[in-house]
Design a protein around this motif. Structure first.
Motif, short mmCIF file in Angstrom:
data_model
loop_
_atom_site.label_atom_id
_atom_site.label_comp_id
_atom_site.label_asym_id
_atom_site.label_seq_id
_atom_site.Cartn_x
_atom_site.Cartn_y
_atom_site.Cartn_z
N MET A 177 42.80 48.78 82.39
CA MET A 177 43.93 49.51 82.93
C MET A 177 44.65 48.73 84.02
O MET A 177 45.88 48.79 84.12
N GLN A 178 43.92 47.97 84.82
CA GLN A 178 44.59 47.14 85.81
C GLN A 178 45.50 46.12 85.12
O GLN A 178 46.64 45.90 85.55
N ALA A 179 45.01 45.50 84.05
CA ALA A 179 45.82 44.54 83.31
C ALA A 179 47.00 45.22 82.63
O ALA A 179 48.12 44.69 82.60
N ALA A 180 46.78 46.43 82.09
CA ALA A 180 47.85 47.16 81.42
C ALA A 180 48.96 47.54 82.40
O ALA A 180 50.15 47.42 82.09
N TYR A 181 48.58 47.99 83.60
CA TYR A 181 49.59 48.36 84.58
C TYR A 181 50.33 47.13 85.08
O TYR A 181 51.54 47.19 85.33
N ALA A 182 49.64 46.00 85.22
CA ALA A 182 50.32 44.77 85.61
C ALA A 182 51.33 44.37 84.53
O ALA A 182 52.45 43.95 84.84
N HIS A 183 50.96 44.54 83.26
CA HIS A 183 51.87 44.26 82.15
C HIS A 183 53.08 45.19 82.22
O HIS A 183 54.23 44.75 82.09
N ALA A 184 52.82 46.49 82.44
CA ALA A 184 53.91 47.47 82.49
C ALA A 184 54.88 47.17 83.64
O ALA A 184 56.10 47.25 83.47
N ILE A 185 54.34 46.80 84.79
CA ILE A 185 55.20 46.46 85.93
C ILE A 185 56.03 45.22 85.61
O ILE A 185 57.23 45.17 85.85
N GLY A 186 55.37 44.23 85.03
CA GLY A 186 56.08 42.99 84.69
C GLY A 186 57.15 43.18 83.64
O GLY A 186 58.16 42.47 83.64
N GLN A 187 56.96 44.14 82.73
CA GLN A 187 57.90 44.37 81.64
C GLN A 187 58.94 45.45 81.97
O GLN A 187 59.72 45.84 81.11
N GLY A 188 58.90 45.96 83.20
CA GLY A 188 59.94 46.88 83.62
C GLY A 188 59.77 48.32 83.18
O GLY A 188 60.75 49.08 83.12
N MET A 204 32.23 55.25 93.38
CA MET A 204 32.96 53.98 93.38
C MET A 204 33.93 53.94 94.56
O MET A 204 34.44 54.97 95.01
N ASN A 205 34.22 52.74 95.02
CA ASN A 205 35.17 52.55 96.10
C ASN A 205 36.57 52.89 95.61
O ASN A 205 37.06 52.33 94.61
N VAL A 206 37.23 53.81 96.29
CA VAL A 206 38.55 54.25 95.87
C VAL A 206 39.56 53.10 95.87
O VAL A 206 40.50 53.08 95.06
N ASP A 207 39.37 52.12 96.75
CA ASP A 207 40.31 50.99 96.82
C ASP A 207 40.34 50.17 95.53
O ASP A 207 41.31 49.44 95.29
N LEU A 208 39.31 50.29 94.69
CA LEU A 208 39.30 49.58 93.42
C LEU A 208 40.43 50.04 92.50
O LEU A 208 40.82 49.33 91.58
N PHE A 209 40.96 51.24 92.77
CA PHE A 209 41.97 51.83 91.90
C PHE A 209 43.38 51.67 92.48
O PHE A 209 44.31 52.35 92.05
N GLY A 210 43.54 50.77 93.42
CA GLY A 210 44.84 50.53 94.02
C GLY A 210 45.62 49.45 93.27
O GLY A 210 45.04 48.60 92.58
N PHE A 211 46.95 49.52 93.37
CA PHE A 211 47.83 48.46 92.85
C PHE A 211 49.17 48.60 93.57
O PHE A 211 49.47 49.63 94.17
N GLN A 212 49.96 47.55 93.51
CA GLN A 212 51.27 47.54 94.17
C GLN A 212 52.36 47.84 93.14
O GLN A 212 52.44 47.19 92.10
N LEU A 213 53.19 48.83 93.45
CA LEU A 213 54.29 49.19 92.55
C LEU A 213 55.61 49.05 93.28
O LEU A 213 55.83 49.69 94.31
N PRO A 214 56.54 48.23 92.76
CA PRO A 214 57.86 48.15 93.38
C PRO A 214 58.53 49.52 93.36
O PRO A 214 58.47 50.25 92.36
N ALA A 215 59.19 49.86 94.45
CA ALA A 215 59.79 51.20 94.57
C ALA A 215 60.82 51.47 93.48
O ALA A 215 61.00 52.63 93.08
N ASP A 216 61.49 50.42 92.99
CA ASP A 216 62.53 50.66 91.98
C ASP A 216 61.96 50.99 90.61
O ASP A 216 62.72 51.27 89.67
N ARG A 217 60.64 50.98 90.45
CA ARG A 217 60.03 51.34 89.17
C ARG A 217 59.70 52.84 89.10
O ARG A 217 59.22 53.30 88.07
N ILE A 218 59.94 53.57 90.18
CA ILE A 218 59.70 55.02 90.17
C ILE A 218 60.91 55.70 89.56
O ILE A 218 62.02 55.63 90.10
N ALA A 219 60.72 56.34 88.41
CA ALA A 219 61.83 56.97 87.70
C ALA A 219 62.28 58.23 88.42
O ALA A 219 61.45 59.09 88.75
N LEU A 220 63.58 58.36 88.65
CA LEU A 220 64.14 59.54 89.30
C LEU A 220 64.75 60.52 88.30
O LEU A 220 65.03 61.67 88.65
N ARG A 221 64.94 60.08 87.06
CA ARG A 221 65.43 60.92 85.97
C ARG A 221 64.70 60.53 84.69
O ARG A 221 64.30 59.38 84.53
#
Length: 348
Positions: free
Chosen positions: A323-334, A1-18
């Protein structure tokens, strides 16, 4: 499968540091068949059934990041600075490592990592790793305690330095067997209080060991998943644990892996008949959409990097569009992402 199919955009502030405090207050996104529910990890007992069994990885993270200097060669005032992240144990005193500034090394070079800690280099591999043979008679574990640092994931280490909190935060409550250079992060959410609630609800637990290697953070450079070479990691499922997992299924319960490391080892040990066998050795299993799961019925896992082998694995379990829809939901819900972030419960 094309690896690009598994890409998505994540805002940097959603990366947990603690991590969340307490750990079991992290959020939990439940994907139960077609249903989606927003919960917390403390709700996990209500999302599972009596007779189910959670499977934890009892590996313990070692201080696997080393900073040192190569011994000077003729004409040099001092040797080059070298950074090493241990990857996989190959013997009593020998580890394979990914090395920063590796172009400055030759076979036979000696790196001084601090007081009484030195290693000789050899055997550069196709994946770019280098073998380090540690000098002396002291156990290598003691040398690492003296000279090493906790190996935080690159996406955290790039934004802050490791500190004394990480020595506890980046270790699960199940950590017993030293050897991992990355934490099985889904289990970071579990606390004694949560385990007590799960036991009271009739939900069992089992443990296995898979020593997570630094290769888990390597990017997928191939354009197609068929061309990606998966890193190998050492794991063990003892006979009693294999029997216990088979007994859970025989009694109508579900095997729910806690973390992709537990899942990969169970799947490596499970035959076409769905029976889990004892296992000890390396596994390089690479799970992508189209894979038929044999040994597990569900997964507790964190949110993974785009285009990563782990996002490919969860897409194989639940379907890529799901999973694409789930991750979009997770990003949208913070929701908070990655090693110190929130969790998901995936029940296909």
């Amino acid at each position: 499968m094309n690896v690009d199919l598994f890409g998505f955009q994540l805002p940097a502030d959603r990366i947990a540091l603690r991590p969340a405090v307490p750990r079991d207050t992290a959020r939990l996104l439940v994907l139960d068949g077609a249903a989606t529910r927003d919960r917390t990890v403390r709700d996990l007992a209500a999302e599972l059934r009596a007779g189910d069994c959670l499977v934890f990885n009892d590996t313990r993270v070692i201080p696997a990041q080393l900073e040192g200097r190569r011994a000077a060669r003729g004409g040099e005032a001092s040797g080059a600075r070298i950074g090493a992240t241990l990857h996989k144990r190959e013997g009593t005193r020998r580890w394979r490592a990914f090395v920063r500034n590796a172009r400055r090394l030759r076979d036979g070079d000696v790196i001084d990592f601090g007081p009484g800690v030195a290693a000789t280099t050899s055997a550069r591999a196709a994946d770019g790793s280098v073998a380090l043979e540690f000098a002396g008679d002291e156990p290598v574990d003691l040398l690492l305690e003296r000279a090493g640092r906790m190996p935080l994931p690159p996406y955290i280490a790039a934004r802050r330095a490791a500190d004394t909190r990480d020595a506890e935060d980046y270790q699960t409550m199940f950590a017993l067997a030293p050897g991992a250079v990355a934490a099985p992060t889904a289990a970071l959410h579990f606390t004694p209080a949560l385990m007590a609630r799960l036991t009271a609800a009739g939900i069992g637990q089992a443990t296995l060991t898979l020593h997570v290697g630094a290769g888990t953070f390597l990017p997928v450079k191939a354009a197609d998943t068929a061309d990606h070479a998966m890193h190998a990691e050492w794991g063990r499922i003892d006979p009693a644990t294999a029997d216990r997992l088979n007994g859970v299924r025989d009694a109508g319960g579900r095997i729910v892996a806690v973390g992709t490391t537990s899942l990969r080892l169970i799947e490596s040990a499970t035959g076409e008949d769905g029976r889990v066998a004892p296992f000890e050795g390396d596994t390089a299993i690479f799970i992508t959409p189209g894979y038929r799961f044999r040994g597990i019925d569900g997964l507790v896992t964190n949110f993974h990097l785009p285009r990563s082998t782990l996002f490919m694995l969860v897409s194989a379990l639940m379907g890529l569009e799901r999973m694409q829809a789930a991750y979009a939901h997770a990003i949208g819900q913070g929701y908070r992402f990655y090693s110190y972030g929130d969790a998901s419960l995936l029940l296909p």
